[in-house]
Write a protein that holds these residues in place. Structure first.
Motif, PDB file in Angstrom:
ATOM      1  N   PHE A 167       0.842  -1.205   0.000  1.00 48.76           N
ATOM      2  CA  PHE A 167       0.000   0.000   0.000  1.00 48.76           C
ATOM      3  C   PHE A 167       0.872   1.247   0.000  1.00 48.76           C
ATOM      4  CE2 PHE A 167      -2.216   3.459   2.053  1.00 48.76           C
ATOM      5  CZ  PHE A 167      -3.481   3.418   1.501  1.00 48.76           C
ATOM      6  N   GLN A 168       1.919   1.253   0.833  1.00 47.39           N
ATOM      7  CA  GLN A 168       2.781   2.426   0.930  1.00 47.39           C
ATOM      8  C   GLN A 168       3.556   2.660  -0.366  1.00 47.39           C
ATOM      9  OE1 GLN A 168       2.489   4.471   3.241  1.00 47.39           O
ATOM     10  NE2 GLN A 168       2.154   3.519   5.220  1.00 47.39           N
ATOM     11  N   LEU A 169       4.096   1.598  -0.950  1.00 48.73           N
ATOM     12  CA  LEU A 169       4.846   1.746  -2.198  1.00 48.73           C
ATOM     13  C   LEU A 169       3.930   2.165  -3.345  1.00 48.73           C
ATOM     14  CD1 LEU A 169       7.163  -1.383  -1.887  1.00 48.73           C
ATOM     15  CD2 LEU A 169       7.880   1.025  -1.783  1.00 48.73           C
ATOM     16  N   GLU A 170       2.742   1.602  -3.379  1.00 46.07           N
ATOM     17  CA  GLU A 170       1.780   1.982  -4.418  1.00 46.07           C
ATOM     18  C   GLU A 170       1.364   3.441  -4.258  1.00 46.07           C
ATOM     19  OE1 GLU A 170      -2.071  -0.198  -6.426  1.00 46.07           O
ATOM     20  OE2 GLU A 170      -2.089   0.124  -4.265  1.00 46.07           O
ATOM     21  N   ALA A 171       1.251   3.899  -3.012  1.00 46.95           N
ATOM     22  CA  ALA A 171       0.886   5.296  -2.770  1.00 46.95           C
ATOM     23  C   ALA A 171       1.963   6.240  -3.288  1.00 46.95           C
ATOM     24  CB  ALA A 171       0.666   5.519  -1.272  1.00 46.95           C
ATOM     25  N   VAL A 172       3.231   5.876  -3.097  1.00 51.60           N
ATOM     26  CA  VAL A 172       4.325   6.701  -3.619  1.00 51.60           C
ATOM     27  C   VAL A 172       4.261   6.757  -5.143  1.00 51.60           C
ATOM     28  CG1 VAL A 172       6.831   6.921  -3.833  1.00 51.60           C
ATOM     29  CG2 VAL A 172       5.819   6.241  -1.643  1.00 51.60           C
ATOM     30  N   GLY A 173       4.043   5.590  -5.767  1.00 52.58           N
ATOM     31  CA  GLY A 173       3.957   5.549  -7.219  1.00 52.58           C
ATOM     32  C   GLY A 173       2.801   6.354  -7.772  1.00 52.58           C
ATOM     33  N   SER A 174       1.639   6.291  -7.095  1.00 53.58           N
ATOM     34  CA  SER A 174       0.464   7.036  -7.566  1.00 53.58           C
ATOM     35  C   SER A 174       0.649   8.535  -7.378  1.00 53.58           C
ATOM     36  CB  SER A 174      -0.780   6.559  -6.807  1.00 53.58           C
ATOM     37  OG  SER A 174      -1.002   5.180  -7.029  1.00 53.58           O
ATOM     38  N   ARG A 175       1.298   8.916  -6.277  1.00 55.37           N
ATOM     39  CA  ARG A 175       1.482  10.337  -5.992  1.00 55.37           C
ATOM     40  C   ARG A 175       2.482  10.990  -6.931  1.00 55.37           C
ATOM     41  NH1 ARG A 175       2.789   9.650  -1.196  1.00 55.37           N
ATOM     42  NH2 ARG A 175       5.055   9.925  -1.327  1.00 55.37           N
ATOM     43  N   THR A 176       3.497  10.245  -7.326  1.00 53.10           N
ATOM     44  CA  THR A 176       4.553  10.795  -8.187  1.00 53.10           C
ATOM     45  C   THR A 176       4.366  10.440  -9.657  1.00 53.10           C
ATOM     46  OG1 THR A 176       5.930   8.836  -7.791  1.00 53.10           O
ATOM     47  CG2 THR A 176       6.225  10.705  -6.293  1.00 53.10           C
ATOM     48  N   PHE A 177       3.322   9.647  -9.967  1.00 50.13           N
ATOM     49  CA  PHE A 177       3.062   9.175 -11.331  1.00 50.13           C
ATOM     50  C   PHE A 177       4.229   8.334 -11.869  1.00 50.13           C
ATOM     51  CE2 PHE A 177       0.673  13.141 -10.842  1.00 50.13           C
ATOM     52  CZ  PHE A 177      -0.606  12.677 -11.090  1.00 50.13           C
ATOM     53  N   LYS A 178       4.939   7.667 -10.968  1.00 57.88           N
ATOM     54  CA  LYS A 178       6.023   6.760 -11.349  1.00 57.88           C
ATOM     55  C   LYS A 178       5.732   5.396 -10.727  1.00 57.88           C
ATOM     56  CE  LYS A 178       9.461  10.426 -11.850  1.00 57.88           C
ATOM     57  NZ  LYS A 178      10.808  10.927 -11.455  1.00 57.88           N
ATOM     58  N   VAL A 179       4.768   4.724 -11.330  1.00 59.40           N
ATOM     59  CA  VAL A 179       4.269   3.474 -10.755  1.00 59.40           C
ATOM     60  C   VAL A 179       5.261   2.335 -10.935  1.00 59.40           C
ATOM     61  CG1 VAL A 179       2.413   1.776 -10.867  1.00 59.40           C
ATOM     62  CG2 VAL A 179       1.890   4.209 -11.140  1.00 59.40           C
ATOM     63  N   PHE A 180       5.857   2.238 -12.128  1.00 55.56           N
ATOM     64  CA  PHE A 180       6.715   1.088 -12.419  1.00 55.56           C
ATOM     65  C   PHE A 180       7.914   0.977 -11.478  1.00 55.56           C
ATOM     66  CE2 PHE A 180      10.089  -1.139 -14.777  1.00 55.56           C
ATOM     67  CZ  PHE A 180       9.443  -2.350 -14.995  1.00 55.56           C
ATOM     68  N   PRO A 181       8.662   2.056 -11.203  1.00 58.39           N
ATOM     69  CA  PRO A 181       9.784   1.914 -10.274  1.00 58.39           C
ATOM     70  C   PRO A 181       9.356   1.429  -8.891  1.00 58.39           C
ATOM     71  CG  PRO A 181       9.982   3.958 -11.476  1.00 58.39           C
ATOM     72  CD  PRO A 181       8.631   3.399 -11.796  1.00 58.39           C
ATOM     73  N   MET A 182       8.164   1.828  -8.438  1.00 59.99           N
ATOM     74  CA  MET A 182       7.690   1.393  -7.127  1.00 59.99           C
ATOM     75  C   MET A 182       7.255  -0.074  -7.144  1.00 59.99           C
ATOM     76  SD  MET A 182       8.143   3.744  -4.892  1.00 59.99           S
ATOM     77  CE  MET A 182       9.736   3.806  -5.736  1.00 59.99           C
ATOM     78  N   LEU A 183       6.782  -0.545  -8.306  1.00 54.64           N
ATOM     79  CA  LEU A 183       6.479  -1.973  -8.421  1.00 54.64           C
ATOM     80  C   LEU A 183       7.765  -2.801  -8.370  1.00 54.64           C
ATOM     81  CD1 LEU A 183       3.728  -1.941 -11.205  1.00 54.64           C
ATOM     82  CD2 LEU A 183       3.418  -2.308  -8.751  1.00 54.64           C
ATOM     83  N   VAL A 184       8.818  -2.278  -8.984  1.00 61.69           N
ATOM     84  CA  VAL A 184      10.123  -2.946  -8.890  1.00 61.69           C
ATOM     85  C   VAL A 184      10.620  -2.929  -7.452  1.00 61.69           C
ATOM     86  CG1 VAL A 184      12.527  -2.896  -9.649  1.00 61.69           C
ATOM     87  CG2 VAL A 184      10.697  -2.383 -11.276  1.00 61.69           C
ATOM     88  N   ALA A 185      10.408  -1.813  -6.745  1.00 61.67           N
ATOM     89  CA  ALA A 185      10.805  -1.727  -5.341  1.00 61.67           C
ATOM     90  C   ALA A 185      10.042  -2.750  -4.496  1.00 61.67           C
ATOM     91  CB  ALA A 185      10.553  -0.315  -4.811  1.00 61.67           C
ATOM     92  N   ALA A 186       8.752  -2.911  -4.762  1.00 64.86           N
ATOM     93  CA  ALA A 186       7.966  -3.913  -4.040  1.00 64.86           C
ATOM     94  C   ALA A 186       8.507  -5.314  -4.308  1.00 64.86           C
ATOM     95  CB  ALA A 186       6.501  -3.823  -4.454  1.00 64.86           C
ATOM     96  N   THR A 187       8.880  -5.574  -5.556  1.00 62.97           N
ATOM     97  CA  THR A 187       9.452  -6.876  -5.905  1.00 62.97           C
ATOM     98  C   THR A 187      10.723  -7.141  -5.111  1.00 62.97           C
ATOM     99  OG1 THR A 187       8.553  -6.693  -8.152  1.00 62.97           O
ATOM    100  CG2 THR A 187      10.327  -8.288  -7.798  1.00 62.97           C
ATOM    101  N   LEU A 188      11.587  -6.143  -5.014  1.00 63.03           N
ATOM    102  CA  LEU A 188      12.841  -6.304  -4.284  1.00 63.03           C
ATOM    103  C   LEU A 188      12.601  -6.506  -2.788  1.00 63.03           C
ATOM    104  CD1 LEU A 188      15.045  -3.610  -6.075  1.00 63.03           C
ATOM    105  CD2 LEU A 188      15.067  -6.096  -6.417  1.00 63.03           C
ATOM    106  N   TRP A 189      11.647  -5.767  -2.225  1.00 58.41           N
ATOM    107  CA  TRP A 189      11.318  -5.925  -0.817  1.00 58.41           C
ATOM    108  C   TRP A 189      10.835  -7.350  -0.523  1.00 58.41           C
ATOM    109  CZ3 TRP A 189      12.065  -3.897   3.743  1.00 58.41           C
ATOM    110  CH2 TRP A 189      12.401  -2.545   3.886  1.00 58.41           C
ATOM    111  N   TYR A 190       9.901  -7.839  -1.331  1.00 61.08           N
ATOM    112  CA  TYR A 190       9.360  -9.185  -1.089  1.00 61.08           C
ATOM    113  C   TYR A 190      10.405 -10.262  -1.345  1.00 61.08           C
ATOM    114  CZ  TYR A 190       4.679  -7.292  -0.490  1.00 61.08           C
ATOM    115  OH  TYR A 190       3.588  -6.606  -0.015  1.00 61.08           O
ATOM    116  N   LEU A 191      11.276 -10.047  -2.328  1.00 58.82           N
ATOM    117  CA  LEU A 191      12.369 -10.996  -2.546  1.00 58.82           C
ATOM    118  C   LEU A 191      13.271 -11.092  -1.326  1.00 58.82           C
ATOM    119  CD1 LEU A 191      13.499 -10.309  -6.244  1.00 58.82           C
ATOM    120  CD2 LEU A 191      12.668 -12.479  -5.316  1.00 58.82           C
ATOM    121  N   ALA A 192      13.612  -9.951  -0.743  1.00 61.80           N
ATOM    122  CA  ALA A 192      14.500  -9.934   0.425  1.00 61.80           C
ATOM    123  C   ALA A 192      13.858 -10.615   1.624  1.00 61.80           C
ATOM    124  CB  ALA A 192      14.874  -8.491   0.766  1.00 61.80           C
TER     125      ALA A 192
END
Length: 291
Positions: free
Chosen positions: A224-249
């Protein structure tokens, strides 16, 4: 030849990661460790731990109920597992997040001793009393949905583990005068852990990933937090990659923990490495020749 093709594919993939501007690595690294995201990661871990603790505890109870000779108890446990295994967790999360609609008139959820007011009991005999909109929203609603769903799956895992234990163990315990519940707690469940633990580790990893569904309740977890950053900045894809890295770790840490737990509970069945030891060659009857 196969190694060469694989090396070319890996090289192309790494080149894309480095050169494609859509990843926006600097923006991603700057935002994926901000305080709201870190709080979301903590909420994700809290949801995972609490949902698994409740799910495992309730799942053990349901598994014992499924194996009960009483048809009413057995049927009740079967109906529970049937319902919560049939409904997707996303639907459950949204459903539980809207259960407050059922309490629009009273807006309170409470239970206690019947006729407590007439009996003059303190607080009217109420044992539990809370606001429905507080309990059935956000974190609480998501936790309740995930835990109740997990209990249904854990019930089947525990039941399979119990049935894998030799029936002679039960018979021997009964011959010693042990009750059914004592036999289950002291004899059967410790042996069933070898069967229960691997799928439970997989369920924990799946639960960590499924906490992202709570974003639809909503609850302020990691996705939710990462998606909120992506929606607020209109940069959704980098935040989806960040979510992927977080869950991988986080998943990688759980995988390491699962490995050591399985290794511990497999002792006595196989060698410390998990592999069956090869028998040593027999010594000739005449002793060690050539000595």
């Amino acid at each position: 030849m196969g190694m060469a093709v694989l090396a070319v594919i890996v090289t192309m993939f790494v080149h894309m990661l480095v050169t494609n501007d859509a990843f926006e690595w600097s923006f991603m690294w700057h935002n994926m460790f901000r305080p709201p995201v870190l709080r979301g990661a903590r909420t994700t871990l809290e949801l995972t731990v609490l949902a698994m603790l409740i799910g495992v505890a309730f799942g053990i109870v349901l598994a014992v109920m499924r194996l009960s000779p009483n048809p009413v108890i057995r049927g009740t446990a079967w109906a529970y597992t049937w319902f919560f295994r049939a409904v997707p967790r996303l639907v459950l999360c949204i459903l539980f997040g809207n259960l407050g609609i059922l309490f629009q008139k009273t807006s309170r959820i409470n239970f206690g001793v019947p006729l407590g007011n007439l009996l003059g009991l303190p607080h009217g005999g109420r044992i539990f009393d809370t606001d429905a909109n507080t309990l059935l929203a956000g974190f609480s609603a998501g936790l309740l949905a995930l835990a109740m769903s997990e209990a249904a799956y854990m019930a089947e895992i525990v039941r399979a583990g119990i049935l894998a234990v030799d029936a002679g163990q039960n018979e021997a315990a009964q011959a010693l005068g042990m009750s059914r519940m004592l036999t289950m707690r002291r004899i059967v469940l410790p042996q069933a852990m070898r069967v229960i633990l691997p799928p439970t580790g997989n369920e924990t990893i799946a639960m960590l990933k499924d906490t992202s569904l709570v974003a639809f309740v909503p609850a302020y977890e990691l996705f939710f937090q990462l998606e909120a950053v992506g929606s607020r900045t209109f940069k959704v894809f980098p935040m989806l990659v960040a979510a992927t890295l977080w869950y991988l770790a986080m998943t990688s840490v759980l995988l390491v923990g699962q490995h050591f737990l399985e290794k511990r509970f497999s002792r006595g069945v196989a060698g410390r490495t998990g592999k069956t030891r090869k028998p040593k060659p027999p010594v000739p009857a005449g002793g060690m020749g050539g000595m």
